[in-house]
Design a protein around this motif. Structure first.
Motif, short mmCIF file in Angstrom:
data_model
loop_
_atom_site.label_atom_id
_atom_site.label_comp_id
_atom_site.label_asym_id
_atom_site.label_seq_id
_atom_site.Cartn_x
_atom_site.Cartn_y
_atom_site.Cartn_z
N ASP A 85 0.78 -1.32 -0.02
CA ASP A 85 0.07 -0.09 0.11
C ASP A 85 0.86 1.36 0.13
OD1 ASP A 85 -1.83 2.20 0.34
OD2 ASP A 85 -2.84 0.96 1.91
N GLU A 96 0.06 4.10 -1.28
CA GLU A 96 -0.74 5.67 -0.92
C GLU A 96 -0.54 5.57 0.68
OE1 GLU A 96 -1.35 8.43 -2.20
OE2 GLU A 96 0.06 7.18 -3.95
N LYS A 97 -0.57 4.60 1.33
CA LYS A 97 -0.94 4.67 3.24
C LYS A 97 0.60 5.32 3.39
CE LYS A 97 -1.45 2.12 7.03
NZ LYS A 97 -1.95 0.41 7.73
N LYS A 125 1.03 9.07 2.33
CA LYS A 125 0.09 9.85 2.71
C LYS A 125 0.50 10.19 4.29
CE LYS A 125 -3.94 9.34 0.03
NZ LYS A 125 -3.59 10.38 -0.98
N ARG A 134 6.38 6.98 -4.65
CA ARG A 134 5.67 6.48 -5.68
C ARG A 134 6.32 6.39 -7.10
NH1 ARG A 134 2.77 11.39 -3.12
NH2 ARG A 134 0.73 10.65 -2.10
#
Length: 242
Positions: free
Chosen positions: A217, A219-220, A223, A239
């Protein structure tokens, strides 16, 4: 024998959890960690705790070594300063007392075959063992330690290099990074090394190296960085794997 080697988690708990799920399905005989458990993300304690709970043999990385420095007040806290403030005393004590090298010595067909684990290189914990590192320097380092295989991390870029010398063949395996890949592939990376009855120095195919990639994950993790005191550029680095 199949041995998994992973490194450079850099406090990225989602990546570490995905690594454990992937490696558990591989049914390897042993797992080793080549350091840099902390730095660049918000879960240093959770990552250290997870590795300690599994009793995974681990060596020190340069970001772990940085915890030896005293905590100082910074007007604009650095990555290492933020990490030092987050890590618990117990986990700091664990990290600063990790060994800098680990070695495995095998005998196959009455011949010794030796694996050496470092974070950067034999020369220094923060030395970058890149794929085109000067051949003579690599051989000198390995011969000084009587190593047939040198396993390392730190660059976050995986490769397997075979070097011929007068006594046979030497292998350098950079195992890449679980938590912060920098080779353009944002998936986590680790290596599985297989040894068998033909694992002898005179055999150029003495070991089989498989680089495993797995999704996590991202994006976890990204973020979490964007909502923290860390530089937000680290999120984009995850990313794009740079």
């Amino acid at each position: 024998m199949r041995i998994a080697f992973f490194s450079d988690i850099h406090a990225n708990l989602p990546a570490l959890e995905a690594f454990f799920k992937d490696v558990d399905a591989e049914n390897v005989n042993a797992i080793y960690c080549l350091g840099d458990l902390v730095g660049y993300n918000v879960w240093p304690n959770e990552v250290v705790n997870a590795i300690r709970e599994r009793n995974i043999p681990t060596i020190m990385g340069n970001h772990d070594e940085a915890l030896l420095l005293p905590i100082v007040q910074e007007s604009n806290p650095s990555n290492k300063g933020i990490t030092r403030a987050m890590v618990t005393y117990d986990n700091r004590d664990y990290l600063i007392n990790l060994p800098r090298h680990l070695a495995h010595n095998f005998i196959t067909n009455h011949e010794p075959f030796n694996l050496l684990m470092v974070h950067g290189s034999v020369k220094a914990i923060n030395d970058y063992m890149v794929v085109d590192y000067t051949e003579k320097e690599v051989l000198d380092m390995m011969q000084s330690q009587k190593a047939d295989v040198l396993l390392c991390g730190h660059t976050h870029k995986p490769f397997h290099r075979v070097i011929k010398n007068e006594n046979g063949y030497k292998h350098v395996v950079n195992i890449g990074s679980v938590g912060k890949p920098k080779d353009g592939d944002s998936r986590l990376c680790y290596a599985i090394v297989e040894l068998n009855q033909n694992t002898i120095p005179s055999n150029p195919n003495a070991i089989k190296v498989t680089f495993k990639r797995a999704d996590y994950d991202i994006e976890k993790a990204a973020k979490a960085l964007e909502n923290s005191a860390f530089n937000s550029s680290y999120a984009e680095g995850l990313r794009v794997a740079k």
